[in-house]
Design an enzyme around this catalytic site. Structure first.
Site, PDB file in Angstrom:
ATOM      1  N   GLY A   1      -4.034  30.132   5.607  1.00  0.00           N
ATOM      2  CA  GLY A   1      -4.872  29.512   4.574  1.00  0.00           C
ATOM      3  C   GLY A   1      -5.066  28.018   4.808  1.00  0.00           C
ATOM      4  O   GLY A   1      -4.094  27.265   4.843  1.00  0.00           O
TER       5      GLY A   1
ATOM      6  N   GLY B   1      -3.395  23.318  -0.073  1.00  0.00           N
ATOM      7  CA  GLY B   1      -1.974  23.347   0.287  1.00  0.00           C
ATOM      8  C   GLY B   1      -1.788  23.413   1.789  1.00  0.00           C
ATOM      9  O   GLY B   1      -1.014  22.632   2.368  1.00  0.00           O
TER      10      GLY B   1
ATOM     11  N   GLU C   1     -18.101  23.592 -17.002  1.00  0.00           N
ATOM     12  CA  GLU C   1     -18.955  22.830 -16.079  1.00  0.00           C
ATOM     13  C   GLU C   1     -20.221  23.612 -15.730  1.00  0.00           C
ATOM     14  O   GLU C   1     -21.316  23.048 -15.652  1.00  0.00           O
ATOM     15  CB  GLU C   1     -18.148  22.454 -14.822  1.00  0.00           C
ATOM     16  CG  GLU C   1     -17.092  21.416 -15.182  1.00  0.00           C
ATOM     17  CD  GLU C   1     -16.120  21.035 -14.083  1.00  0.00           C
ATOM     18  OE1 GLU C   1     -15.383  20.065 -14.280  1.00  0.00           O
ATOM     19  OE2 GLU C   1     -16.068  21.703 -13.037  1.00  0.00           O
TER      20      GLU C   1
ATOM     21  N   ASP D   1      -1.798  28.141  -5.251  1.00  0.00           N
ATOM     22  CA  ASP D   1      -2.174  29.134  -6.261  1.00  0.00           C
ATOM     23  C   ASP D   1      -1.432  30.463  -6.124  1.00  0.00           C
ATOM     24  O   ASP D   1      -1.205  31.150  -7.109  1.00  0.00           O
ATOM     25  CB  ASP D   1      -3.677  29.450  -6.140  1.00  0.00           C
ATOM     26  CG  ASP D   1      -4.553  28.426  -6.839  1.00  0.00           C
ATOM     27  OD1 ASP D   1      -4.024  27.376  -7.240  1.00  0.00           O
ATOM     28  OD2 ASP D   1      -5.770  28.689  -6.976  1.00  0.00           O
TER      29      ASP D   1
ATOM     30  N   ALA E   1      -5.347  21.994  -7.724  1.00  0.00           N
ATOM     31  CA  ALA E   1      -5.250  21.462  -6.369  1.00  0.00           C
ATOM     32  C   ALA E   1      -4.006  20.594  -6.166  1.00  0.00           C
ATOM     33  O   ALA E   1      -3.348  20.668  -5.129  1.00  0.00           O
ATOM     34  CB  ALA E   1      -6.511  20.665  -6.056  1.00  0.00           C
ATOM     35  N   GLN E   2      -3.643  19.762  -7.171  1.00  0.00           N
ATOM     36  CA  GLN E   2      -2.516  18.847  -7.009  1.00  0.00           C
ATOM     37  C   GLN E   2      -1.197  19.579  -6.764  1.00  0.00           C
ATOM     38  O   GLN E   2      -0.348  19.101  -6.017  1.00  0.00           O
ATOM     39  CB  GLN E   2      -2.399  17.933  -8.236  1.00  0.00           C
ATOM     40  CG  GLN E   2      -3.189  16.651  -8.112  1.00  0.00           C
ATOM     41  CD  GLN E   2      -2.821  15.839  -6.869  1.00  0.00           C
ATOM     42  OE1 GLN E   2      -1.669  15.712  -6.478  1.00  0.00           O
ATOM     43  NE2 GLN E   2      -3.834  15.303  -6.215  1.00  0.00           N
TER      44      GLN E   2
HETATM   45  C1  LIG Z   1     -14.751  27.100  -9.279  1.00  0.00           C
HETATM   46  C2  LIG Z   1     -13.409  26.426  -9.214  1.00  0.00           C
HETATM   47  C3  LIG Z   1     -13.240  25.142  -9.731  1.00  0.00           C
HETATM   48  C4  LIG Z   1     -12.004  24.503  -9.673  1.00  0.00           C
HETATM   49  N1  LIG Z   1     -11.880  23.231 -10.163  1.00  0.00           N
HETATM   50  C5  LIG Z   1     -10.712  22.580 -10.042  1.00  0.00           C
HETATM   51  C6  LIG Z   1     -10.579  21.225 -10.448  1.00  0.00           C
HETATM   52  O1  LIG Z   1     -11.531  20.630 -10.977  1.00  0.00           O
HETATM   53  N2  LIG Z   1      -9.378  20.609 -10.271  1.00  0.00           N
HETATM   54  C7  LIG Z   1      -8.315  21.250  -9.704  1.00  0.00           C
HETATM   55  O2  LIG Z   1      -7.253  20.647  -9.524  1.00  0.00           O
HETATM   56  N3  LIG Z   1      -8.400  22.527  -9.315  1.00  0.00           N
HETATM   57  C8  LIG Z   1      -9.571  23.206  -9.459  1.00  0.00           C
HETATM   58  N4  LIG Z   1      -9.673  24.503  -9.031  1.00  0.00           N
HETATM   59  C9  LIG Z   1      -8.470  25.157  -8.506  1.00  0.00           C
HETATM   60  C10 LIG Z   1      -8.178  24.711  -7.077  1.00  0.00           C
HETATM   61  O3  LIG Z   1      -9.352  24.838  -6.295  1.00  0.00           O
HETATM   62  C11 LIG Z   1      -7.043  25.558  -6.526  1.00  0.00           C
HETATM   63  O4  LIG Z   1      -5.916  25.344  -7.339  1.00  0.00           O
HETATM   64  C12 LIG Z   1      -6.722  25.179  -5.094  1.00  0.00           C
HETATM   65  O5  LIG Z   1      -7.824  25.448  -4.254  1.00  0.00           O
HETATM   66  C13 LIG Z   1      -5.504  25.952  -4.601  1.00  0.00           C
HETATM   67  O6  LIG Z   1      -5.239  25.571  -3.282  1.00  0.00           O
HETATM   68  P1  LIG Z   1      -4.546  26.591  -2.280  1.00  0.00           P
HETATM   69  O7  LIG Z   1      -4.263  25.817  -1.039  1.00  0.00           O
HETATM   70  O8  LIG Z   1      -3.430  27.291  -2.944  1.00  0.00           O
HETATM   71  O9  LIG Z   1      -5.649  27.723  -1.994  1.00  0.00           O
HETATM   72  P2  LIG Z   1      -7.185  27.622  -1.598  1.00  0.00           P
HETATM   73  O10 LIG Z   1      -7.688  26.245  -1.655  1.00  0.00           O
HETATM   74  O11 LIG Z   1      -7.867  28.656  -2.409  1.00  0.00           O
HETATM   75  O12 LIG Z   1      -7.188  28.087  -0.075  1.00  0.00           O
HETATM   76  C14 LIG Z   1      -6.807  29.372   0.327  1.00  0.00           C
HETATM   77  C15 LIG Z   1      -7.309  29.608   1.755  1.00  0.00           C
HETATM   78  O13 LIG Z   1      -6.718  30.804   2.225  1.00  0.00           O
HETATM   79  C16 LIG Z   1      -7.676  31.552   2.954  1.00  0.00           C
HETATM   80  N5  LIG Z   1      -7.252  32.963   2.895  1.00  0.00           N
HETATM   81  C17 LIG Z   1      -7.007  33.708   1.794  1.00  0.00           C
HETATM   82  N6  LIG Z   1      -6.579  34.945   2.130  1.00  0.00           N
HETATM   83  C18 LIG Z   1      -6.572  34.978   3.487  1.00  0.00           C
HETATM   84  C19 LIG Z   1      -6.223  35.987   4.437  1.00  0.00           C
HETATM   85  N7  LIG Z   1      -5.777  37.200   4.075  1.00  0.00           N
HETATM   86  N8  LIG Z   1      -6.348  35.705   5.753  1.00  0.00           N
HETATM   87  C20 LIG Z   1      -6.788  34.475   6.153  1.00  0.00           C
HETATM   88  N9  LIG Z   1      -7.114  33.483   5.303  1.00  0.00           N
HETATM   89  C21 LIG Z   1      -7.000  33.726   3.982  1.00  0.00           C
HETATM   90  C22 LIG Z   1      -8.982  31.263   2.231  1.00  0.00           C
HETATM   91  O14 LIG Z   1     -10.102  31.483   3.079  1.00  0.00           O
HETATM   92  C23 LIG Z   1      -8.809  29.788   1.832  1.00  0.00           C
HETATM   93  O15 LIG Z   1      -9.346  28.931   2.805  1.00  0.00           O
HETATM   94  C24 LIG Z   1     -10.898  25.171  -9.094  1.00  0.00           C
HETATM   95  C25 LIG Z   1     -11.057  26.457  -8.579  1.00  0.00           C
HETATM   96  C26 LIG Z   1     -12.302  27.083  -8.639  1.00  0.00           C
HETATM   97  C27 LIG Z   1     -12.468  28.467  -8.078  1.00  0.00           C
END
Ligand SMILES: Cc1cc2nc3c(=O)[nH]c(=O)nc-3n(C[C@H](O)[C@H](O)[C@H](O)COP(=O)(O)OP(=O)(O)OC[C@H]3O[C@@H](n4cnc5c(N)ncnc54)[C@H](O)[C@@H]3O)c2cc1C
Length: 440
Positions: free
Chosen positions: A17, A21, A176, A306, A323-324
């Site tokens: 991913g 993170g 939004e 997440d 995100a944080q």
């Molecule tokens: C519409 C929307 C608005 C948001 N607005 C806000 C905001 O204003 N402020 C805020 O703080 N947070 C916001 N969030 C939440 C925030 O985006 C997430 O908390 C954050 O992206 C989590 O980060 P992460 O690294 O856990 O996962 P993600 O950023 O979701 O990244 C996960 C990655 O894993 C990859 N992946 C998943 N499964 C697989 C697999 N099986 N094989 C290979 N790759 C895989 C995906 O392609 C992706 O690139 C929002 C979310 C959404 C959907």
């Protein structure tokens, strides 16, 4: 069969991913004595907080996406592969992926979350989620196609159903999106569709809780609701969508809404990889970890962001999916992996809540910081500044800033293009997804 990966004498840390993170973790492992292998099913990072602007024609998708290879072009210990990770084999320490087997010494699951329809397959096949760039583009096409279609209908009822938008979920995404649609209705669509009576366009925001933005302060919720009402959005709190067959939404209160456009932003669940012991999955399909982000029951498998639920006395439900949390967990885990390799003590995670915010429209946003809360135009500038700050890539920051300035002064949204017409059929979407996989 194992895939070809550069040989290394260092331990291999595989990160699944390239979200908030995963990127932070990989960056913080730069110049450390490990090989960092990142796998993502996309070759780009998505800035999810601005997906709604892509869906409503405010931004082009390439301004909120950034190539993952480019993020790490100067990092020598970094390797990237595009693949879908299908299964983990914890005993044998390897991953099964769409391009072959990948062995690891340390595995970090940073796969984020996916839309949660809470088991309602009817809603899932008829509504529009917004969790990825392809989904945001589908929504953009659907919105514009609905107006093109409305022009061709003689029946007022059919026209109204095409111009009725129901957004489910009054969190930041729902608020939004509703605000952006209201701005389209006031400033953009009347010029594009002078033949349609846009006073009949409805925007409904349905939220099951008693207030919008329930993760923010009551003050922020109240102000966001009043901004939305001012902009003509019908806010329906304390109500729940129970069914949607593609044309009629039924609410728990008994009310029925005729619409061909249902936008689902009512919840997410962890994107868990098969092979992880199902007993460590908790509410929201998240992986239970200890305070070092180590998955319960495994020595060398970690989960961040997440998909992770760090269950401790202080956080019995884990941390919020923002995100944080992902960024801060990625940062600390980079140190802890090095500590683990060197047999040093690990440091427990402690979340520093920097606050939360949401924007409703031009000059209208709500901001809750740990020490102060404010709403209105200043909040809107703070919202814009922080989103630009966290957006990945200098070009993206510049393009987004220029777009926002242009939209502000012209009252326009420049990207009202139906590049890839949306066909409202789940099977078609699945078919397209399979084709992409087959090509990979
Ligand atoms: C519409 C929307 C608005 C948001 N607005 C806000 C905001 O204003 N402020 C805020 O703080 N947070 C916001 N969030 C939440 C925030 O985006 C997430 O908390 C954050 O992206 C989590 O980060 P992460 O690294 O856990 O996962 P993600 O950023 O979701 O990244 C996960 C990655 O894993 C990859 N992946 C998943 N499964 C697989 C697999 N099986 N094989 C290979 N790759 C895989 C995906 O392609 C992706 O690139 C929002 C979310 C959404 C959907």
């Amino acid at each position: 069969m194992s895939i070809d990966i550069p040989e290394t004498n260092f331990p291999r840390v595989v990160i699944v991913g390239g979200g908030f993170g995963g990127i932070q973790l990989a960056k913080n492992l730069k110049n450390k004595e490990v090989q960092v292998l990142m796998i993502d099913k996309h070759n780009y990072h998505t800035f999810q907080p601005l997906l709604y602007q892509v869906a409503t024609g405010g931004l082009e998708p390439d301004s909120i996406a950034f190539p993952l290879r480019k993020v790490f072009k100067h990092q020598k210990n970094f390797v990237f592969r595009v693949a879908n990770v299908e299964k983990v084999h914890p005993t044998e320490k390897y991953l099964e992926t769409s391009i072959g087997e990948i062995p690891y010494d340390y595995l970090v699951i940073a796969t984020g979350s996916t839309t949660n329809f809470f088991g309602n397959t009817e809603i899932e096949s008829n509504s529009m989620p917004m969790k990825s760039i392809p989904e945001a583009l589908n929504l953009r096409s659907l919105i514009l196609q609905s107006f093109e279609e409305a022009l061709l209908r003689d029946s007022i009822n059919e026209q109204e159903a095409l111009m009725n938008f129901v957004i489910v979920g009054g969190g930041p995404t729902g608020v939004e999106t509703a605000g952006a649609l209201a701005e389209l209705k006031s400033h953009v669509l009347p010029n594009d569709y002078p033949d349609l009576d846009l006073r009949r366009m409805q925007i409904n925001l349905v939220e099951s809780a008693p207030r919008l933005l329930s993760s923010m302060s009551p003050q922020a919720s109240k102000q966001a609701e009043s901004f939305l009402k001012e902009m003509g959005v019908n806010v329906r709190t304390n109500d729940l969508v129970v069914s949607y067959n593609g044309t009629t939404v039924e609410l728990k209160s008994g009310r029925k809404l005729e619409t061909t456009n249902l936008i689902w932003s009512a919840g997410v669940k962890g994107s868990v990889i098969e092979g992880i012991n199902p007993e460590v999955l908790v509410r929201g399909n998240r992986i239970k970890t200890d305070s070092y982000n180590r998955v319960s029951g495994y020595e060398n498998i970690f989960a961040i962001g997440d998909v992770a639920a760090m269950i401790t006395e202080e956080t019995p439900n884990g941390h919020p999916g923002v995100a944080q949390v992902a960024i801060q967990q990625g940062k600390l885990l980079s140190k802890n992996i090095i500590n683990l390799i060197n047999n040093r003590e690990l440091k427990a995670f402690s979340y520093l809540d920097l606050g939360s915010m949401a924007t409703v429209g031009r000059n209208k946003a709500v901001v809750d910081l740990p020490f102060i809360r404010f709403q209105g135009i200043f909040a809107w500038f703070v919202w814009m500044f922080l989103h630009l700050l966290f957006l990945v890539g200098f070009r993206n920051k510049l393009v987004v800033l220029v777009n926002w300035i242009w939209n502000y002064f012209s009252y326009d949204r420049g990207t009202r293009l139906i590049i890839r017409p949306y066909r409202k059929n789940k099977d078609v979407m699945d078919e397209e997804r399979n084709l992409v996989h087959a090509k990979l």
